[in-house]
Write an enzyme that holds these catalytic residues in place. Structure first.
Site, PDB file in Angstrom:
ATOM      1  N   THR A 130       0.826  -1.204   0.000  1.00 38.68           N
ATOM      2  CA  THR A 130       0.000   0.000   0.000  1.00 38.68           C
ATOM      3  C   THR A 130       0.865   1.262   0.000  1.00 38.68           C
ATOM      4  OG1 THR A 130      -1.464   1.286   1.442  1.00 38.68           O
ATOM      5  CG2 THR A 130      -0.090  -0.312   2.521  1.00 38.68           C
ATOM      6  N   ASP A 131       0.296   2.368  -0.486  1.00 35.09           N
ATOM      7  CA  ASP A 131       1.012   3.651  -0.419  1.00 35.09           C
ATOM      8  C   ASP A 131       1.094   4.172   1.017  1.00 35.09           C
ATOM      9  OD1 ASP A 131      -1.655   4.362  -0.047  1.00 35.09           O
ATOM     10  OD2 ASP A 131      -1.685   5.933  -1.566  1.00 35.09           O
ATOM     11  N   GLU A 132       0.314   3.570   1.935  1.00 32.62           N
ATOM     12  CA  GLU A 132       0.270   4.096   3.304  1.00 32.62           C
ATOM     13  C   GLU A 132       1.604   3.921   4.032  1.00 32.62           C
ATOM     14  OE1 GLU A 132      -3.414   3.402   5.400  1.00 32.62           O
ATOM     15  OE2 GLU A 132      -4.488   3.120   3.519  1.00 32.62           O
ATOM     16  N   TYR A 155      -1.706  -0.545  10.966  1.00 35.34           N
ATOM     17  CA  TYR A 155      -1.845  -1.204   9.653  1.00 35.34           C
ATOM     18  C   TYR A 155      -0.651  -0.882   8.766  1.00 35.34           C
ATOM     19  CZ  TYR A 155      -3.271  -1.665   4.744  1.00 35.34           C
ATOM     20  OH  TYR A 155      -3.294  -1.958   3.393  1.00 35.34           O
ATOM     21  N   LYS A 159       2.366  -3.302   7.227  1.00 30.81           N
ATOM     22  CA  LYS A 159       2.632  -3.466   5.794  1.00 30.81           C
ATOM     23  C   LYS A 159       4.082  -3.034   5.489  1.00 30.81           C
ATOM     24  CE  LYS A 159       0.199  -4.610   2.911  1.00 30.81           C
ATOM     25  NZ  LYS A 159      -0.201  -5.951   2.386  1.00 30.81           N
TER      26      LYS A 159
HETATM   27  P1  NAD Z   1      -9.542  -7.442   2.195  1.00 31.73           P
HETATM   28  O1  NAD Z   1      -9.540  -7.180   3.668  1.00 31.73           O
HETATM   29  O2  NAD Z   1     -10.779  -7.193   1.410  1.00 31.73           O
HETATM   30  O3  NAD Z   1      -9.129  -8.965   1.928  1.00 31.73           O
HETATM   31  C1  NAD Z   1      -8.100  -9.604   2.636  1.00 31.73           C
HETATM   32  C2  NAD Z   1      -8.266 -11.112   2.421  1.00 31.73           C
HETATM   33  O4  NAD Z   1      -7.200 -11.769   3.142  1.00 31.73           O
HETATM   34  C3  NAD Z   1      -9.586 -11.671   2.983  1.00 31.73           C
HETATM   35  O5  NAD Z   1     -10.179 -12.538   2.044  1.00 31.73           O
HETATM   36  C4  NAD Z   1      -9.155 -12.437   4.233  1.00 31.73           C
HETATM   37  O6  NAD Z   1      -9.985 -13.544   4.524  1.00 31.73           O
HETATM   38  C5  NAD Z   1      -7.743 -12.873   3.856  1.00 31.73           C
HETATM   39  N1  NAD Z   1      -6.905 -13.096   5.040  1.00 31.73           N
HETATM   40  C6  NAD Z   1      -6.762 -12.276   6.114  1.00 31.73           C
HETATM   41  N2  NAD Z   1      -5.939 -12.841   7.025  1.00 31.73           N
HETATM   42  C7  NAD Z   1      -5.543 -14.039   6.494  1.00 31.73           C
HETATM   43  C8  NAD Z   1      -4.690 -15.078   6.953  1.00 31.73           C
HETATM   44  N3  NAD Z   1      -4.070 -14.999   8.151  1.00 31.73           N
HETATM   45  N4  NAD Z   1      -4.492 -16.152   6.149  1.00 31.73           N
HETATM   46  C9  NAD Z   1      -5.126 -16.240   4.936  1.00 31.73           C
HETATM   47  N5  NAD Z   1      -5.959 -15.303   4.471  1.00 31.73           N
HETATM   48  C10 NAD Z   1      -6.171 -14.214   5.233  1.00 31.73           C
HETATM   49  O7  NAD Z   1      -8.302  -6.616   1.633  1.00 31.73           O
HETATM   50  P2  NAD Z   1      -8.111  -5.896   0.223  1.00 31.73           P
HETATM   51  O8  NAD Z   1      -8.632  -4.533   0.310  1.00 31.73           O
HETATM   52  O9  NAD Z   1      -8.576  -6.806  -0.845  1.00 31.73           O
HETATM   53  O10 NAD Z   1      -6.520  -5.791   0.184  1.00 31.73           O
HETATM   54  C11 NAD Z   1      -5.733  -6.833  -0.367  1.00 31.73           C
HETATM   55  C12 NAD Z   1      -4.257  -6.450  -0.285  1.00 31.73           C
HETATM   56  O11 NAD Z   1      -4.042  -5.229  -0.990  1.00 31.73           O
HETATM   57  C13 NAD Z   1      -3.778  -6.202   1.137  1.00 31.73           C
HETATM   58  O12 NAD Z   1      -2.476  -6.725   1.253  1.00 31.73           O
HETATM   59  C14 NAD Z   1      -3.767  -4.679   1.276  1.00 31.73           C
HETATM   60  O13 NAD Z   1      -2.783  -4.265   2.191  1.00 31.73           O
HETATM   61  C15 NAD Z   1      -3.421  -4.276  -0.135  1.00 31.73           C
HETATM   62  N6  NAD Z   1      -3.925  -2.944  -0.551  1.00 31.73           N
HETATM   63  C16 NAD Z   1      -5.249  -2.620  -0.390  1.00 31.73           C
HETATM   64  C17 NAD Z   1      -5.708  -1.378  -0.823  1.00 31.73           C
HETATM   65  C18 NAD Z   1      -7.161  -0.977  -0.708  1.00 31.73           C
HETATM   66  O14 NAD Z   1      -7.507   0.170  -0.991  1.00 31.73           O
HETATM   67  N7  NAD Z   1      -8.060  -1.875  -0.322  1.00 31.73           N
HETATM   68  C19 NAD Z   1      -4.802  -0.464  -1.400  1.00 31.73           C
HETATM   69  C20 NAD Z   1      -3.464  -0.840  -1.548  1.00 31.73           C
HETATM   70  C21 NAD Z   1      -3.040  -2.082  -1.124  1.00 31.73           C
HETATM   71  P1  TYD Z   2     -10.661   4.098   4.373  1.00 23.80           P
HETATM   72  O1  TYD Z   2     -11.621   3.670   3.313  1.00 23.80           O
HETATM   73  O2  TYD Z   2     -10.736   3.445   5.715  1.00 23.80           O
HETATM   74  O3  TYD Z   2      -9.205   3.942   3.729  1.00 23.80           O
HETATM   75  P2  TYD Z   2      -7.760   4.425   4.320  1.00 23.80           P
HETATM   76  O4  TYD Z   2      -7.884   4.808   5.726  1.00 23.80           O
HETATM   77  O5  TYD Z   2      -6.940   3.194   4.143  1.00 23.80           O
HETATM   78  O6  TYD Z   2      -7.334   5.558   3.433  1.00 23.80           O
HETATM   79  O7  TYD Z   2     -10.806   5.665   4.584  1.00 23.80           O
HETATM   80  C1  TYD Z   2     -10.655   6.578   3.507  1.00 23.80           C
HETATM   81  C2  TYD Z   2     -10.739   7.974   4.087  1.00 23.80           C
HETATM   82  O8  TYD Z   2     -12.065   8.189   4.588  1.00 23.80           O
HETATM   83  C3  TYD Z   2      -9.809   8.192   5.255  1.00 23.80           C
HETATM   84  O9  TYD Z   2      -9.294   9.522   5.219  1.00 23.80           O
HETATM   85  C4  TYD Z   2     -10.694   8.028   6.479  1.00 23.80           C
HETATM   86  C5  TYD Z   2     -12.055   8.519   5.987  1.00 23.80           C
HETATM   87  N1  TYD Z   2     -13.223   7.841   6.626  1.00 23.80           N
HETATM   88  C6  TYD Z   2     -14.241   8.616   7.198  1.00 23.80           C
HETATM   89  O10 TYD Z   2     -14.193   9.862   7.183  1.00 23.80           O
HETATM   90  N2  TYD Z   2     -15.293   7.970   7.782  1.00 23.80           N
HETATM   91  C7  TYD Z   2     -15.383   6.605   7.828  1.00 23.80           C
HETATM   92  O11 TYD Z   2     -16.363   6.068   8.407  1.00 23.80           O
HETATM   93  C8  TYD Z   2     -14.348   5.833   7.216  1.00 23.80           C
HETATM   94  C9  TYD Z   2     -14.392   4.324   7.242  1.00 23.80           C
HETATM   95  C10 TYD Z   2     -13.277   6.486   6.620  1.00 23.80           C
END
Ligand code: NAD
Ligand code: TYD
Length: 349
Positions: A130-132, A155, A159
């Site tokens: 992630t960019d975070e 988180y 990561k």
């Molecule tokens: P998500 O929470 O929707 O899915 C995570 C999946 O991992 C779930 O299916 C869960 O059951 C599985 N999981 C969790 N713990 C596990 C374990 N111990 N063993 C096996 N499986 C397990 O997450 P997402 O949003 O799809 O993100 C996927 C990846 O992409 C993550 O690594 C996240 O850090 C990265 N990412 C997400 C975003 C975003 O905006 N969602 C952005 C950048 C990077």
């Molecule tokens: P989120 O979807 O949790 O992603 P991330 O924290 O990984 O960027 O949140 C996106 C933005 O929205 C973040 O600045 C937090 C804000 N946010 C709210 O204002 N209210 C909410 O209930 C949630 C879940 C997020």
């Protein structure tokens, strides 16, 4: 080609699996997922009967299980998405994030290393991040691949640690790794704890929209299908040992995004203009809330020719249509333990 995709029952993972099976007939895809609250096999219903797809339920924190899995399947590639992924949950329970995101990643690296035994030709370990990890930007600037790591939430710290381990295994053992760091994703099948699906669900139900702080924080939003496409090009053509940033050049303050979403929802639900925006409720800010994320993805565009396929306005319309057309999916994932989480986070409103 035998590929292990971890976390395939989650949001991004399910799109990656769908993309790979549609694009590469003949690839065998194993989806390893422990099915936490965020993992949902309904996200993959349409793929279940495909002969080249198989689901394995298992936990990446179980090192012995992973060693056995790797010896059973002889994977050529790993695309590692399994993670605890929600910042607010990491603030409530950091340890779960260390276990899955750090220890789980190290277990996977060990399993790949011991299965491949130094014979790395044609092998690839792709870690999705992630960019975070880069921390928070001020008003100007973009995250590049050279930006120093500066995570603030449990988180992003977990990561960041996992990224460091992946690089260390490349530098120390020669493991053929590649990493990408992506900005905020949105689209179908996202668990409604993240901003966009949470707010779509609340607007549909007429519930308050809890905006943290003043809603001035900025995120760079990318359609999940474009992320899956970027993962494809990096998996196949990315340089071993490299990192690629992925982002949509699409920055929005939370409050502007929420207002746009409210307008779209009013129109789609046939409500009077301004109706949904009345649900906006400013609540206490998230602890350690990063002000701004913005990605410079020029390396990926220049070296591998990837560009996002649609605008945010188009993607958001499509996303709203998907959730409104799949309200049963929303109802299913928001029953049971979700309600407990919701009450802990936002009270019983
Ligand atoms: P998500 O929470 O929707 O899915 C995570 C999946 O991992 C779930 O299916 C869960 O059951 C599985 N999981 C969790 N713990 C596990 C374990 N111990 N063993 C096996 N499986 C397990 O997450 P997402 O949003 O799809 O993100 C996927 C990846 O992409 C993550 O690594 C996240 O850090 C990265 N990412 C997400 C975003 C975003 O905006 N969602 C952005 C950048 C990077
Ligand atoms: P989120 O979807 O949790 O992603 P991330 O924290 O990984 O960027 O949140 C996106 C933005 O929205 C973040 O600045 C937090 C804000 N946010 C709210 O204002 N209210 C909410 O209930 C949630 C879940 C997020």
């Amino acid at each position: 080609m035998h590929i292990l995709i971890t976390g395939g029952a989650g949001f991004i993972g399910s799109h990656v699996i769908r993309h790979f099976l549609a694009t590469y007939p003949g690839y065998r895809v194993i989806n390893l997922d422990s099915l936490t609250y965020a993992g949902n096999l309904n996200n993959l219903r349409d793929l279940e009967s495909m002969p080249d797809y198989r689901f394995v339920k298992g936990d990446i924190t179980d090192a012995e299980f992973l060693i056995n899995l790797f010896s059973e399947y002889c994977f050529d590639g790993v695309i590692h998405l399994a993670a605890e992924s929600h910042v607010d949950r990491s603030i409530a329970d950091p340890t779960a994030f260390v276990k899955t995101n750090v220890l789980g990643t190290v277990n996977l690296l060990n399993a790949a290393r011991s299965s491949w035994k130094g014979k790395y030709d044609g092998k690839r370990f792709y870690h999705i991040s992630t960019d975070e990890v880069y921390g928070s930007l001020g008003k100007d600037g973009l995250f590049t691949e050279e930006t120093p790591y500066d995570p603030h939430s449990p988180y992003s710290a977990s990561k960041a640690a996992s990224d460091h381990f992946v690089r260390a295994y490349h530098d120390t053992y020669g493991l053929p790794t590649v990493i990408s760091n992506c900005s905020n994703n949105y689209g179908a099948y996202q668990f409604p704890e993240k901003l966009i699906p949470l707010f779509i669900n609340n607007i549909r139900l007429g519930k308050p929209l809890p905006v943290y702080g003043k809603g001035e924080n900025i995120r760079d939003w990318l359609w999940v299908v474009d992320h899956a496409q970027a993962i494809d090009v990096i998996f196949h053509r990315g340089k071993t040992g490299e990192t690629y940033n992925i982002g949509g050049h699409n920055e929005w303050t939370n409050i502007d995004l929420i207002r746009l979403l409210c307008c779209i929802m009013d129109r789609k639900l046939g409500r009077e203009a301004g109706e949904s925006a009345k649900l906006i409720t400013y609540v206490t800010d998230r602890a350690g809330h990063d002000l701004r994320y913005a990605i410079d993805s020029s390396k990926l565009q220049r070296e591998l020719g990837w560009v996002p396929s649609i605008t945010f306005e188009e993607g958001l319309e499509e996303t709203v249509d998907w959730y409104l057309g799949n309200q049963e999916w929303l109802d299913n994932v928001t029953s049971g333990s979700y309600m407990h989480y919701y009450e802990e986070m936002y009270g019983s409103r």
